[in-house]
Design an enzyme around this catalytic site. Structure first.
Site, PDB file in Angstrom:
ATOM      1  N   CYS A  70      80.258  67.893 -61.208  1.00  0.00           N
ATOM      2  CA  CYS A  70      80.826  69.208 -60.927  1.00  0.00           C
ATOM      3  C   CYS A  70      79.703  70.142 -60.473  1.00  0.00           C
ATOM      4  CB  CYS A  70      81.462  69.749 -62.215  1.00  0.00           C
ATOM      5  SG  CYS A  70      82.019  71.455 -62.079  1.00  0.00           S
ATOM      6  N   CYS A 170      80.789  71.543 -53.807  1.00  0.00           N
ATOM      7  CA  CYS A 170      81.786  71.354 -54.869  1.00  0.00           C
ATOM      8  C   CYS A 170      82.305  69.931 -54.706  1.00  0.00           C
ATOM      9  CB  CYS A 170      82.913  72.362 -54.692  1.00  0.00           C
ATOM     10  SG  CYS A 170      84.397  71.994 -55.651  1.00  0.00           S
TER      11      CYS A 170
HETATM   12  N1  DGL Z   1      84.694  70.330 -58.617  1.00  0.00           N
HETATM   13  C1  DGL Z   1      84.046  71.426 -59.197  1.00  0.00           C
HETATM   14  C2  DGL Z   1      82.757  71.796 -58.537  1.00  0.00           C
HETATM   15  O1  DGL Z   1      82.108  70.883 -58.064  1.00  0.00           O
HETATM   16  C3  DGL Z   1      84.864  72.512 -59.846  1.00  0.00           C
HETATM   17  C4  DGL Z   1      85.838  73.231 -58.999  1.00  0.00           C
HETATM   18  C5  DGL Z   1      86.614  74.267 -59.813  1.00  0.00           C
HETATM   19  O2  DGL Z   1      87.227  73.877 -60.804  1.00  0.00           O
HETATM   20  O3  DGL Z   1      86.580  75.448 -59.445  1.00  0.00           O
HETATM   21  O4  DGL Z   1      82.330  72.910 -58.490  1.00  0.00           O
END
Ligand code: DGL
Length: 245
Positions: A70, A170
């Site tokens: 994440c 992301c």
């Molecule tokens: N997939 C996540 C990231 O890489 C989180 C996205 C979210 O929940 O806002 O930031």
């Protein structure tokens, strides 16, 4: 090896997919915190509270390593996580920054969540490059609800079309990679899982080509949604077991 990975939802599956491809003969435990998605709009305090539960979960599972799949948590809470546990931790952003520090490419666009963009982690770590940071928070609900709006994608792509590189900051965004490529044919698009994979050295026994059985890849999610199962199947091309917490 038993590897724990986590994200707010589907996004980290794009990291899991690359790991399973390169290092198939491991046990993978994925934690998708769909009850608390999106992470990108939360404060650091809120995120730390959520992470404590996830780390406790992985400690009970006795994983050997945790991958923060994440971008938001990697940019905001890496030090705090390292203080919470003795388990080996890898984040998804540092390897991409290390890779970019070594490249000649100068003009780098970043698409990421509000939290990651506001942390300015890329700008502060790549001072000798021209960094264009763009918060694209609409992408996460679009992906989770499987309602892709090409106009929104195009609008953001137009803002970085003069860049040499686009970092998908992301982990949800590689799901949009083919669509982004259409609007940015000349821009090198970086999925952060790839530099991460090159950094994490696991025993690479993929040439043994043992078939993966589903109980070696277990996906835990904190909440079910109408689109979740279909979305998972759109990302993963191997068997897995799914459990709702
Ligand atoms: N997939 C996540 C990231 O890489 C989180 C996205 C979210 O929940 O806002 O930031």
């Amino acid at each position: 090896m038993k590897i724990g990975m986590f994200d707010s939802g589907l996004g980290g599956l794009t990291v899991l997919k690359e790991f399973v491809k390169k290092y198939p003969n491991n046990i993978y435990i994925y934690y998708g915190d769909t009850k608390n998605i999106p992470y990108g709009d939360k404060t650091k305090q809120e995120l730390i509270k959520l992470i404590r539960e996830i780390i406790t979960f992985f400690e009970k599972e006795k994983v050997d390593m945790i991958i923060i799949a994440c971008g938001t948590i990697s940019s905001m809470c890496l030090n705090e996580i390292r203080q919470m546990t003795n388990i080996l931790i890898y984040d998804v952003i540092s390897p991409t920054i290390e890779y970019l520090q070594k490249t000649n490419q100068n003009k780098i666009g970043i698409f990421a969540t509000n939290a990651t963009i506001n942390s300015h982690i890329f700008k502060t770590s790549l001072k000798n490059k021209k960094i264009l940071e763009i918060a694209t928070q609409e992408f996460v609900p679009m992906i989770e609800n499987n309602k892709i709006d090409l106009n929104i994608i195009k609008k953001y792509c137009n803002q970085i079309s003069s860049c040499d590189v686009l970092v998908l900051g992301c982990t949800h965004y590689p799901i949009l990679e083919q669509k982004l490529k259409k609007y940015l044919p000349d821009v090198l698009i970086i999925n952060m899982a790839i530099p991460l994979l090159n950094k994490v050295k696991l025993f690479n026994d993929s040439n043994l080509s043992r078939e993966i059985v589903s109980n070696e890849i277990v996906l835990y999610f904190t909440k079910k949604s109408d689109t979740l199962l279909q979305n998972i199947n759109n990302v993963l091309d191997f068997p897995y077991k799914i459990i709702f917490l």
